[in-house]
Design an enzyme around this catalytic site. Structure first.
Site, PDB file in Angstrom:
ATOM      1  N   SER A 195       0.848  -1.182   0.000  1.00 12.62           N
ATOM      2  CA  SER A 195       0.000   0.000   0.000  1.00 12.62           C
ATOM      3  C   SER A 195       0.886   1.235   0.000  1.00 12.62           C
ATOM      4  O   SER A 195       2.029   1.198   0.485  1.00 12.62           O
ATOM      5  CB  SER A 195      -0.892   0.015   1.249  1.00 12.62           C
ATOM      6  OG  SER A 195      -1.513   1.270   1.424  1.00 12.62           O
ATOM      7  N   TYR A 241      -2.461  -0.308  10.297  1.00 12.50           N
ATOM      8  CA  TYR A 241      -2.363  -0.741   8.904  1.00 12.50           C
ATOM      9  C   TYR A 241      -1.029  -0.302   8.307  1.00 12.50           C
ATOM     10  O   TYR A 241      -0.352  -1.084   7.622  1.00 12.50           O
ATOM     11  CB  TYR A 241      -3.528  -0.147   8.114  1.00 12.50           C
ATOM     12  CG  TYR A 241      -3.564  -0.522   6.653  1.00 12.50           C
ATOM     13  CD1 TYR A 241      -3.873  -1.824   6.257  1.00 12.50           C
ATOM     14  CD2 TYR A 241      -3.304   0.423   5.667  1.00 12.50           C
ATOM     15  CE1 TYR A 241      -3.923  -2.168   4.920  1.00 12.50           C
ATOM     16  CE2 TYR A 241      -3.350   0.091   4.327  1.00 12.50           C
ATOM     17  CZ  TYR A 241      -3.664  -1.210   3.954  1.00 12.50           C
ATOM     18  OH  TYR A 241      -3.696  -1.549   2.620  1.00 12.50           O
TER      19      TYR A 241
END
Length: 269
Positions: free
Chosen positions: A137, A150
């Protein structure tokens, strides 16, 4: 690399990006082993793919060691893999103090620990030449408020990809790190969708992300970041993190509001 007749394990196949990527891989001629937690969705995906008879599905919770072993056993029965794609993941848009210990543990386990352990267990069954593709990501290189856990998992996955790639140099196995930005899937909570709209953050379709992932795989690109200005922000954050500190500080109140954060909240157990 050509994907025709290559055996590919794709985790998280029933999600938005996973499903779109399964379609791209099948059209490229790959033989797929599709993992997900929802058997109904996996079977529905399988029925939509070309050459259904070439593919297999396995419903398994990768957080469960026994079900993870069952996945490894499936790979052994297939005689090995040419490509391993770690796509399964999870996130929670919330301040750290608003998340339970269980929620923190689950995110770190699925986003980082599981790919590390599963790679370790499958390395003997990866044929040479072969590829390990880790779906990361933009937040793996940009610490973003509301996604601290995250970000930690994806940053760890980025470091793991880089180090493992160097460990395997000359072995015939390539390790790739592919980093999308925000993508329009059910992975995002309604609050995340509203935040992106309020801040004007760009989002991509899962189909486009899957197409770019396939290109990165075929070209064996070690590192690939998607989106503008995210590609620039990744570099700026590495060289001049203070610039992003100040930019995100100006957005902090807005982000906190959409995350439902109040400084007076008690920390959940």
């Amino acid at each position: 690399m050509t994907l025709n007749n290559q055996t590919v394990l794709l985790t998280g196949a029933s999600g938005g990006i996973g499903s779109a990527l399964a379609h791209r891989l099948a059209l490229a001629g790959a033989r797929l082993l599709l993992q997900g937690r929802d058997r109904t969705r996996l079977n529905r995906l399988l029925a939509e793919l070309p050459h259904t008879e070439r593919h297999r599905v396995l419903a398994a919770d990768l957080l469960n060691p026994e079900e993870r072993r069952a996945l490894v056993q499936q790979v052994r029965q297939l005689g090995g893999l040419d490509v391993l794609i770690h796509n399964a993941g999870t996130s929670r848009f919330a301040w750290l103090t608003d998340q339970s210990a269980a929620a923190v543990t689950e995110q770190l386990a699925l986003n980082l620990t599981v790919p590390v352990l599963l790679t370790r267990e499958l390395l003997p069954w990866l044929r040479r030449p072969g590829v390990i593709l880790n779906m990361g990501s933009a937040y793996g290189a940009i610490g973003y408020p509301g996604y601290s856990v995250y970000c930690a998992g994806k940053a760890g996955l980025r470091g793991f990809s880089e180090a493992l790639g160097r460990e395997l140099a000359g072995s015939g196995l390539a390790v790739l790190y592919f980093a999308p930005r925000a993508t329009r899937t059910e992975f995002n909570s309604p609050a995340t969708v509203e935040l992106n709209a309020a801040l004007g953050n760009h989002t991509d379709s899962p189909e486009w992300v899957a197409e770019q992932a396939l290109i990165a795989l075929q070209r064996r690109q070690k590192r690939r970041w998607l989106g503008w200005p995210e590609c620039l922000l990744v570099r700026l954050n590495a060289l001049f993190p203070g610039l992003l500190d100040r930019a995100l500080a100006r957005q902090q109140a807005t982000i906190a509001r959409f995350a439902g954060h109040s400084p007076d909240k008690e920390i959940p157990s």
